[in-house]
Scaffold this motif. Structure first.
Motif: not given
Length: 308
Positions: A16-20, A47-60
Motif C-alpha cells: 500500500v505504501g509503495c502503491g503496487s 475472509a475479507t479483502p485487504l487491498i483493491e487494485r486500480h489502474r495506478r496500483g493498489v490501495r487498502a
C-alpha cells in the motif's frame, strides 16, 4: 485467523505504501509473487479483502486500513520499548524502591547517594523506613528491590550481599555518670539509670532481649519508641541512656556530645548490618547498580547503618 503474521502485515504495508505489489517486492528484495501470495493468504484467513487494485496500483480496503493502523502502532510500540530498554541498560532512566532502617539514613545521605546520583542523575528512588520484621517482609514479597537491615532473623528467602559488623553500644551523654565507666558495661550496670529502647519489632530490641535472657538481667525501659532520633534526643537531653549501634550516633559521638561505651555481653557485639534482596530475584539494571554502589561504598569505608 488466530494471529496476525508480522511478515504478512509488513508486505501489506509496503504494497500500500509503495502503491503496487511489484514496487513493494523490489523494496523488500523478494519476488512479487511472494508478496501477492502472503497478502492473499491473509485475506483468506480473515475472509475479507485487504487491498483493491486500480489502474495506478493498489490501495487498502477499510479492513486493510484497520490492519495498517494496527501494524503502525505495533511498530511504533516496539521501537519505543526497545529505546526504553536501551535507556535502562545505559541507566538513563529507571526507579528503585528501597526499604531501610532509620539508622542507615545518615550514612546514605552523607555521601553514598550523592555519589550514586552524580553518576546516574536521571534515576529516581523511593526510600521507606521500616522496622526489621517489615524490611524482611517487604523484600521477600518483592514490594521493594532491596533492603538495608540490622540483624535480620534467619530467612532462607533472603540473600545477603554485604554484612558489616556493628556491635551495640551504651550511648550516654558526655557528662553522664556512666561516661567514665571502666571496661565493658554489663546490662546489670544499667540498673538505676533511666533507659530508652526501640520497640520489640526492631532488631536492636530483639538482640537486647536475648542478651537479657543470657545474662539473667531484666531491663525496665522508661521510654520505648520506634525512632532512633527520639532515643538520641532522649540521651542528649540528659534524660537517660540507650542501647544502639554506635554508627547511629556517629556525628554526635564525633562532636563529643555523646559517648559510646562497649558492652560485655558477646551477643551484643556479634551483630551485623546487611544489604539484602529476595533470593533468586533478578534486579533491574538501575537497582542492581545501586546495590553494587552501596555494597562497595559501605565495605570500603567500613560504615553501615541499622534500623534497630
Amino acid at each position: 485467523m488466530h494471529s496476525l503474521d508480522e511478515r504478512c502485515l509488513r508486505y501489506l504495508a509496503e504494497a500500500v505504501g509503495c502503491g503496487s505489489v511489484r514496487a513493494a517486492a523490489d523494496k523488500l528484495d523478494v519476488n512479487a509473487s511472494a508478496v501477492s501470495r502472503q497478502i492473499a493468504q491473509m485475506e483468506g484467513q480473515l475472509a475479507t479483502p485487504l487491498i483493491e487494485r486500480h489502474r495506478r496500483g493498489v490501495r487498502a480496503t477499510p479492513a486493510g486500513s484497520l490492519l495498517l493502523d494496527y501494524y503502525r502502532r505495533q511498530t511504533s510500540d516496539r521501537e519505543d520499548i526497545l529505546a526504553k530498554l536501551t535507556e535502562l541498560k545505559g541507566l538513563r532512566r529507571g526507579h528503585i524502591d528501597v526499604v531501610l532502617g532509620e539508622g542507615f539514613i545518615g550514612d546514605l545521605m552523607s555521601g553514598l547517594l550523592q555519589g550514586f546520583w552524580a553518576r546516574h542523575p536521571d534515576l529516581t528512588m523511593t526510600l521507606d523506613l521500616a522496622a526489621t520484621n517489615d524490611v524482611v517482609r517487604r523484600v521477600v514479597e518483592d514490594e521493594v528491590h532491596l533492603g538495608l537491615v540490622y540483624n535480620p532473623p534467619p530467612d532462607p528467602r533472603l540473600r545477603t550481599h554485604l554484612a558489616m559488623p556493628h556491635p551495640i553500644r551504651v550511648l550516654v551523654r558526655h557528662d553522664h555518670p556512666l561516661a567514665g565507666h571502666p571496661g565493658p558495661v554489663r546490662l546489670a550496670d544499667l540498673a538505676g539509670h533511666r533507659l530508652g529502647t526501640m520497640h520489640p519489632a526492631y532488631g536492636i530490641r530483639q538482640i537486647i532481649a536475648a542478651a537479657e535472657r543470657a545474662e539473667g538481667a531484666r531491663l525496665d525501659p522508661a521510654l520505648t519508641t520506634g525512632s532512633i532520633g527520639v532515643l538520641k534526643q532522649f540521651v542528649a537531653s540528659g534524660a537517660g541512656v540507650t542501647l544502639l549501634p554506635a554508627f547511629c550516633a556517629a556525628q554526635e559521638v564525633a562532636d563529643g556530645l555523646l559517648v559510646a561505651l562497649p558492652l560485655a555481653d558477646p551477643g551484643l557485639t556479634a551483630v551485623e548490618a546487611r544489604i539484602v534482596t529476595r533470593l533468586g530475584r533478578q534486579l533491574a539494571p538501575a537497582a542492581a547498580k545501586l546495590l553494587q554502589h552501596l555494597a562497595r561504598g559501605m565495605a570500603g569505608n567500613g560504615t553501615g547503618g541499622g534500623n534497630g
